[in-house]
Design a protein around this motif. Sequence first.
Motif, short mmCIF file in Angstrom:
data_model
loop_
_atom_site.label_atom_id
_atom_site.label_comp_id
_atom_site.label_asym_id
_atom_site.label_seq_id
_atom_site.Cartn_x
_atom_site.Cartn_y
_atom_site.Cartn_z
N ALA A 8 0.87 -1.18 0.00
CA ALA A 8 0.00 0.00 0.00
C ALA A 8 0.90 1.23 0.00
O ALA A 8 2.11 1.14 0.14
CB ALA A 8 -0.88 -0.02 1.24
N ALA A 9 0.30 2.37 -0.15
CA ALA A 9 1.08 3.61 -0.12
C ALA A 9 1.82 3.73 1.22
O ALA A 9 1.24 3.46 2.27
CB ALA A 9 0.15 4.81 -0.32
N ILE A 10 3.08 4.14 1.19
CA ILE A 10 3.85 4.24 2.43
C ILE A 10 3.39 5.42 3.29
O ILE A 10 3.81 5.54 4.42
CB ILE A 10 5.37 4.33 2.16
CG1 ILE A 10 5.70 5.56 1.33
CG2 ILE A 10 5.86 3.07 1.48
CD1 ILE A 10 7.18 5.85 1.23
N THR A 11 2.52 6.24 2.74
CA THR A 11 2.01 7.39 3.50
C THR A 11 0.67 7.10 4.16
O THR A 11 0.11 7.97 4.81
CB THR A 11 1.87 8.61 2.58
OG1 THR A 11 1.00 8.28 1.50
CG2 THR A 11 3.22 9.05 2.04
N TYR A 12 0.14 5.89 4.00
CA TYR A 12 -1.14 5.52 4.61
C TYR A 12 -1.07 5.64 6.13
O TYR A 12 -0.09 5.24 6.75
CB TYR A 12 -1.49 4.08 4.29
CG TYR A 12 -2.37 3.85 3.10
CD1 TYR A 12 -2.55 4.81 2.11
CD2 TYR A 12 -3.02 2.64 2.94
CE1 TYR A 12 -3.34 4.57 1.02
CE2 TYR A 12 -3.83 2.39 1.84
CZ TYR A 12 -3.98 3.36 0.88
OH TYR A 12 -4.77 3.12 -0.20
N THR A 13 -2.14 6.15 6.71
CA THR A 13 -2.29 6.08 8.16
C THR A 13 -2.89 4.72 8.49
O THR A 13 -3.33 3.98 7.59
CB THR A 13 -3.25 7.17 8.66
OG1 THR A 13 -4.55 6.93 8.12
CG2 THR A 13 -2.76 8.57 8.27
N VAL A 14 -2.94 4.38 9.76
CA VAL A 14 -3.55 3.11 10.17
C VAL A 14 -5.00 3.07 9.70
O VAL A 14 -5.46 2.07 9.13
CB VAL A 14 -3.46 2.94 11.70
CG1 VAL A 14 -4.29 1.75 12.16
CG2 VAL A 14 -2.01 2.79 12.14
N ALA A 15 -5.73 4.15 9.92
CA ALA A 15 -7.14 4.19 9.53
C ALA A 15 -7.30 4.01 8.02
O ALA A 15 -8.20 3.28 7.57
CB ALA A 15 -7.77 5.51 9.97
N GLN A 16 -6.45 4.64 7.23
CA GLN A 16 -6.54 4.51 5.77
C GLN A 16 -6.26 3.07 5.34
O GLN A 16 -6.94 2.54 4.47
CB GLN A 16 -5.56 5.46 5.09
CG GLN A 16 -5.97 6.91 5.16
CD GLN A 16 -4.88 7.82 4.64
OE1 GLN A 16 -3.71 7.68 5.00
NE2 GLN A 16 -5.27 8.76 3.78
N ALA A 17 -5.25 2.44 5.92
CA ALA A 17 -4.91 1.07 5.55
C ALA A 17 -6.05 0.12 5.91
O ALA A 17 -6.41 -0.75 5.11
CB ALA A 17 -3.62 0.64 6.26
N LEU A 18 -6.64 0.28 7.09
CA LEU A 18 -7.74 -0.58 7.50
C LEU A 18 -8.98 -0.34 6.65
O LEU A 18 -9.67 -1.29 6.25
CB LEU A 18 -8.05 -0.38 8.98
CG LEU A 18 -6.97 -0.87 9.94
CD1 LEU A 18 -7.32 -0.47 11.37
CD2 LEU A 18 -6.75 -2.35 9.82
N ASP A 19 -9.28 0.92 6.34
CA ASP A 19 -10.43 1.23 5.48
C ASP A 19 -10.24 0.64 4.10
O ASP A 19 -11.18 0.09 3.51
CB ASP A 19 -10.63 2.74 5.38
CG ASP A 19 -11.21 3.35 6.64
OD1 ASP A 19 -11.76 2.58 7.47
OD2 ASP A 19 -11.11 4.57 6.80
#
Length: 69
Positions: A8-19
């Motif tokens: 995934a994008a290395i700039t993802y937050t935890v919330a973005q990755a889970l979503d």
Amino acid sequence: MKVTKLPAAITYTVAQALDDAKQMNLNDVLILGYDENDTLAVRSSRMTREQALFLIKLGELHTLGVIND
């Protein structure tokens, strides 16, 4: 087994990755992360430790370019 989104994008937050993962209609998941104390946190759905290790090893092989699908 086909890998559809890694990494995934290395700039993802935890919330973005889970979503993002929620949109993938996954059958099972394995979550590895660090908490605020840098302690390893592991969660999974419906899998044994052996199955989790197998999934980790598949991810490792994909990351190394040994398998592509």
